[in-house]
Design a protein around this motif. Structure first.
Motif, mmCIF file in Angstrom:
data_model
loop_
_atom_site.group_PDB
_atom_site.id
_atom_site.type_symbol
_atom_site.label_atom_id
_atom_site.label_comp_id
_atom_site.label_asym_id
_atom_site.label_seq_id
_atom_site.Cartn_x
_atom_site.Cartn_y
_atom_site.Cartn_z
ATOM 1 N N UNK A 195 0.821 -1.217 0.000
ATOM 2 C CA UNK A 195 0.000 0.000 0.000
ATOM 3 C C UNK A 195 0.860 1.275 0.000
ATOM 4 N N UNK A 196 2.059 1.210 0.613
ATOM 5 C CA UNK A 196 2.937 2.390 0.558
ATOM 6 C C UNK A 196 3.402 2.644 -0.881
ATOM 7 N N UNK A 197 3.793 1.573 -1.558
ATOM 8 C CA UNK A 197 4.228 1.711 -2.956
ATOM 9 C C UNK A 197 3.059 2.215 -3.815
ATOM 10 N N UNK A 198 1.883 1.617 -3.607
ATOM 11 C CA UNK A 198 0.699 2.012 -4.391
ATOM 12 C C UNK A 198 0.362 3.489 -4.154
ATOM 13 N N UNK A 199 0.528 3.933 -2.908
ATOM 14 C CA UNK A 199 0.245 5.337 -2.576
ATOM 15 C C UNK A 199 1.266 6.259 -3.243
ATOM 16 N N UNK A 236 9.173 -5.462 -9.693
ATOM 17 C CA UNK A 236 8.423 -5.825 -10.910
ATOM 18 C C UNK A 236 7.019 -5.244 -10.778
ATOM 19 N N UNK A 237 6.614 -4.412 -11.770
ATOM 20 C CA UNK A 237 5.308 -3.744 -11.632
ATOM 21 C C UNK A 237 4.162 -4.744 -11.761
ATOM 22 N N UNK A 238 4.379 -5.837 -12.523
ATOM 23 C CA UNK A 238 3.345 -6.883 -12.619
ATOM 24 C C UNK A 238 3.124 -7.513 -11.244
ATOM 25 N N UNK A 239 4.216 -7.828 -10.567
ATOM 26 C CA UNK A 239 4.106 -8.430 -9.225
ATOM 27 C C UNK A 239 3.415 -7.454 -8.269
ATOM 28 N N UNK A 240 3.787 -6.162 -8.335
ATOM 29 C CA UNK A 240 3.149 -5.161 -7.455
ATOM 30 C C UNK A 240 1.638 -5.116 -7.715
ATOM 31 N N UNK A 241 1.259 -5.122 -8.998
ATOM 32 C CA UNK A 241 -0.169 -5.065 -9.340
ATOM 33 C C UNK A 241 -0.894 -6.326 -8.840
ATOM 34 N N UNK A 242 -0.293 -7.502 -9.059
ATOM 35 C CA UNK A 242 -0.948 -8.740 -8.604
ATOM 36 C C UNK A 242 -1.142 -8.703 -7.086
ATOM 37 N N UNK A 243 -0.134 -8.187 -6.380
ATOM 38 C CA UNK A 243 -0.248 -8.148 -4.911
ATOM 39 C C UNK A 243 -1.381 -7.204 -4.500
ATOM 40 N N UNK A 244 -1.465 -6.019 -5.124
ATOM 41 C CA UNK A 244 -2.547 -5.086 -4.772
ATOM 42 C C UNK A 244 -3.900 -5.717 -5.081
ATOM 43 N N UNK A 259 -3.562 1.599 -8.135
ATOM 44 C CA UNK A 259 -3.577 2.868 -8.861
ATOM 45 C C UNK A 259 -3.694 2.585 -10.365
ATOM 46 N N UNK A 260 -4.584 3.305 -11.077
ATOM 47 C CA UNK A 260 -4.725 3.080 -12.532
ATOM 48 C C UNK A 260 -3.417 3.267 -13.291
ATOM 49 N N UNK A 261 -2.529 4.096 -12.782
ATOM 50 C CA UNK A 261 -1.247 4.289 -13.489
ATOM 51 C C UNK A 261 -0.394 3.009 -13.425
ATOM 52 N N UNK A 262 -0.464 2.316 -12.297
ATOM 53 C CA UNK A 262 0.274 1.046 -12.152
ATOM 54 C C UNK A 262 -0.264 0.041 -13.177
ATOM 55 N N UNK A 263 -1.600 -0.033 -13.276
ATOM 56 C CA UNK A 263 -2.227 -0.969 -14.224
ATOM 57 C C UNK A 263 -1.859 -0.607 -15.665
ATOM 58 N N UNK A 264 -1.839 0.720 -15.949
ATOM 59 C CA UNK A 264 -1.541 1.171 -17.310
ATOM 60 C C UNK A 264 -0.126 0.758 -17.723
ATOM 61 N N UNK A 265 0.822 0.945 -16.816
ATOM 62 C CA UNK A 265 2.206 0.577 -17.124
ATOM 63 C C UNK A 265 2.331 -0.934 -17.352
ATOM 64 N N UNK A 266 1.656 -1.713 -16.523
ATOM 65 C CA UNK A 266 1.726 -3.178 -16.684
ATOM 66 C C UNK A 266 1.119 -3.575 -18.033
ATOM 67 N N UNK A 267 -0.030 -2.957 -18.371
ATOM 68 C CA UNK A 267 -0.667 -3.268 -19.661
ATOM 69 C C UNK A 267 0.214 -2.867 -20.838
ATOM 70 N N UNK A 268 1.064 -1.857 -20.640
ATOM 71 C CA UNK A 268 1.985 -1.412 -21.697
ATOM 72 C C UNK A 268 3.209 -2.328 -21.795
#
Ligand SMILES: CC(=O)CC(=O)SCCNC(=O)CCNC(=O)[C@H](O)C(C)(C)COP(=O)(O)OP(=O)(O)OC[C@H]1O[C@@H](n2cnc3c(N)ncnc32)[C@H](O)[C@@H]1OP(=O)(O)O
Ligand SMILES: NC(=O)C1=CN([C@@H]2O[C@H](COP(=O)(O)OP(=O)(O)OC[C@H]3O[C@@H](n4cnc5c(N)ncnc54)[C@H](OP(=O)(O)O)[C@@H]3O)[C@@H](O)[C@H]2O)C=CC1
Length: 283
Positions: A195-199, A236-244, A259-268
């Motif tokens: 949650x700190x990283x996501x924030x 790894x942003x994919x790992x961060x997204x899966x954890x969130x 955060x939608x920006x995290x998802x956007x980067x992973x999708x890219x």
């Protein structure tokens, strides 16, 4: 000491680090992944780390060669038949991990410890796909594995004391400090860290500051060795997204929404250091 064998499943950044520390502690290691090239990439990372230790005179070249000789590439889960322990470190995805654990049920001898390095997924749910849930346990190493002291041991609902003790003793023999936690989404480590990283990603997304400024505040202001966005790229942003997503779904609480920006980067395909681009770019 009797030589033991472990099969590490997944030769990514965590799997290769885990294989390295087991081999340095005298274990025979099967390093398993889907393709030979991925195993070769993992072995190359290990060779580089060992070369650094030789350069720093922390390891002799004979010891390095002995460590390397204990590592065997594997592309078949059938190799689990010859192991005393399994440590699964494949992609953070429940479907992928369940498939692996289901297959292991038919291959690994009955008394083998089935450990997973998952960052956040429920151990109990994973254990339920096997024919021996009492042998399944979380053995959560931190990144980079050869450097970080902690192993978070996660007991599933029915993990046996015997399996817990084996994993605790193994972590100690690898030079790590084990901390026992219960099976809830994200355990302790990622319930607090992610949650700190996501924030921090939200802070960037909302234009509060630049990525460099956000990282600098946390490094110089809080003495963190890496700023949160640099750390996200490292994990790894994919790992961060899966954890969130696991926290969000597991607790049903919107305070964990990724955060939608995290998802956007992973999708890219911007997954951080491992793909050369995340919040920052890498050579
Ligand atoms: C997501 C999850 O489920 C759980 C997690 O793992 S969350 C992530 C947890 N990890 C962290 O928070 C790491 C935070 N960062 C750090 O602690 C430090 O930046 C760091 C240890 C990675 C690097 O330390 P540093 O002092 O900045 O750099 P550096 O001097 O280059 O490295 C220190 C030592 O670590 C070693 N090292 C650094 N990166 C390494 C790597 N990827 N693999 C192996 N060894 C590494 C270096 O070789 C060096 O060893 P020597 O002292 O023998 O030369
Ligand atoms: N990154 C981190 O900081 C930390 C991660 N973890 C956890 O460790 C695990 C691995 O993470 P990490 O090493 O970063 O991820 P990586 O993406 O670096 O590596 C995962 C590896 O597993 C492979 N893989 C996927 N499916 C299978 C399969 N069925 N059998 C064998 N190998 C497979 C992948 O291959 P391919 O690329 O072809 O899919 C890839 O090589 C995850 O559960 C993660 O949550 C735990 C602590 C810290």
């Amino acid at each position: 000491m009797e030589k033991q064998t472990v099969i590490v499943i997944g030769a990514g950044q965590m799997g290769s680090g885990i294989a390295q520390v087991f081999a340095q502690a005298g274990w025979h290691v099967y390093l398993n992944d889907l393709q030979t090239e991925l195993i070769e990439r993992g072995l190359a990372a290990i060779r580089k780390n060992l070369a650094h230790q030789v350069e720093k005179q922390k390891l002799s070249s004979e010891e390095r060669d002995a460590v390397l000789s204990r590592l065997t590439p594997s592309t078949s889960l059938e190799d689990a038949a010859g192991a005393e322990m399994v440590v699964e470190a494949a992609t953070e995805n429940m479907k992928v991990k369940k498939e692996i654990f289901k297959q292991l049920s038919g291959i690994a001898p009955k008394d083998v410890v089935l450990a997973t390095n998952t960052s956040s997924l429920p151990i109990t749910e994973l254990a339920a796909v096997t024919d021996r849930p009492e042998n399944v346990i979380g053995m959560h190493f931190m990144n980079p594995v050869p450097v970080m002291k902690l192993v978070e041991i996660v007991r599933g609902l029915v993990t046996s004391d015997q399996v817990y003790e084996k994993v605790y003793d193994t972590a100690a023999a690898l030079g790590k400090t084990a901390v026992e936690v219960n099976d809830f989404p994200g355990f302790v480590s990622n319930r607090v860290l992610m949650p700190m990283i996501n924030e921090a990603v939200y802070t960037l997304y909302e234009g509060v500051a630049t990525k460099e400024a956000i990282d600098e505040v946390m490094k110089l202001g809080m003495n963190h060795p890496m700023g949160p966005l640099t750390l996200a790229d490292f994990i790894g942003l994919d790992t961060c997204l899966y954890i969130m997503e696991t926290l969000h779904e597991g607790f049903g609480d919107d305070k964990y929404r990724p955060c939608p920006l995290l998802r956007k980067y992973v999708n890219a395909g911007w997954l951080g250091r491992k793909t050369g681009r995340g919040f920052y770019t890498y050579e």
